[in-house]
Design a protein around this motif. Structure first.
Motif: not given
Length: 265
Positions: A17, A20, A42, A66
């Motif tokens: 994870v 972004e 993710s 996520q």
């Protein structure tokens, strides 16, 4: 040294994870993965590109959703691959984030910050020379965290980036040059830690170790090493530093450390 071997007849999927705007993990990890092992990602939304403590902590708001997506691909383990996002906030954030991921996904989970502490333990390194790309307040918070965790920081340097985009503009040779410029201070430390999962440096770690005569870990090397250990893969020199020839020290491979090298006091 024995090569990594996936568990019998089963592909090994490692889940990550990531923030972004992180581009380094997806670039670096596949370069070092053995056959039969794949990395899957993710992304965590974060408001704006500016690096602020508040925005990094708030990424946790979506971590359960996520990570649940990665649980659907039968990932062997999930790593929360953000350094600052797992040492900022509460003292136990490095483990409570992992617990949230594990509960939501049904998959064992570890944070990058826990991976770094595990790596320092495996290397038997106490004092650390810290290099980060962070603005001064986050850099100072990381020094405070490491020292509270039992790892004094006799020397440090930062690129002082105010945004994620500025970190992306730093290449691995820039990181190497900054480390080498502090050669004398590094002699007083047990290890060098190159912090931030968006800071590329894994391809320079072996050369840095040779030049500095000290073990060198990055957020990404520690994260990938910890993912491999948690997935049950055996040690092998993969050209990313001496860490990869080591196993966990006093830890449960599928979870948190057992005693002695978590947060102090």
């Amino acid at each position: 040294m024995e090569p990594f071997k996936p568990l019998p007849a089963t592909p090994v999927r490692l889940g990550f994870v990531i923030p972004e705007r992180n581009v380094a993990c997806e670039t670096e990890f596949p370069q070092f993965l053995p056959d039969g092992v794949t990395a899957h990602f993710s992304r965590l939304p974060r408001e704006g590109a500016a690096l602020t403590q508040e925005s990094l902590i708030r990424m946790m708001d979506s971590v359960e959703h996520q990570s649940r997506l990665l649980g659907g691909i039968d990932a062997r383990i999930i790593l929360y691959a953000c350094t600052s996002g797992s040492f900022l906030g509460a003292d136990d954030a490095l483990d409570t984030i992992a617990e949230k991921i594990a509960t939501a996904s049904g998959v064992a989970a570890v944070t990058t910050t826990r991976a770094v502490l595990d790596a320092l333990a495996a290397l038997q390194a106490r004092t650390v020379f810290l290099i980060s790309p962070y603005p001064d307040d986050i850099h100072a918070a990381e020094i405070a965290f490491l020292e509270k965790a039992g790892h004094p920081v006799p020397g440090n340097a930062t690129f002082g980036c105010a945004s994620s985009e500025l970190i992306r503009d730093i290449n691995s040779r820039d990181v190497e040059a900054l480390a080498l410029s502090h050669r004398s201070a590094i002699r007083d430390c047990d290890a060098v830690f190159l912090s931030c999962t968006n800071l590329r440096s894994m391809d320079r770690i072996a050369a840095l170790e040779a030049d500095l005569a000290r073990p060198v870990i990055s957020s990404n090397s520690a994260t990938l090493w910890r993912a491999m250990r948690g997935a049950g893969l055996t040690p092998r020199d993969i050209g990313a530093g001496r860490l990869f020839g080591l196993d966990l020290a006093g830890a449960d491979p599928s979870g948190r450390a057992r005693g002695g090298w978590g947060l102090a006091g």
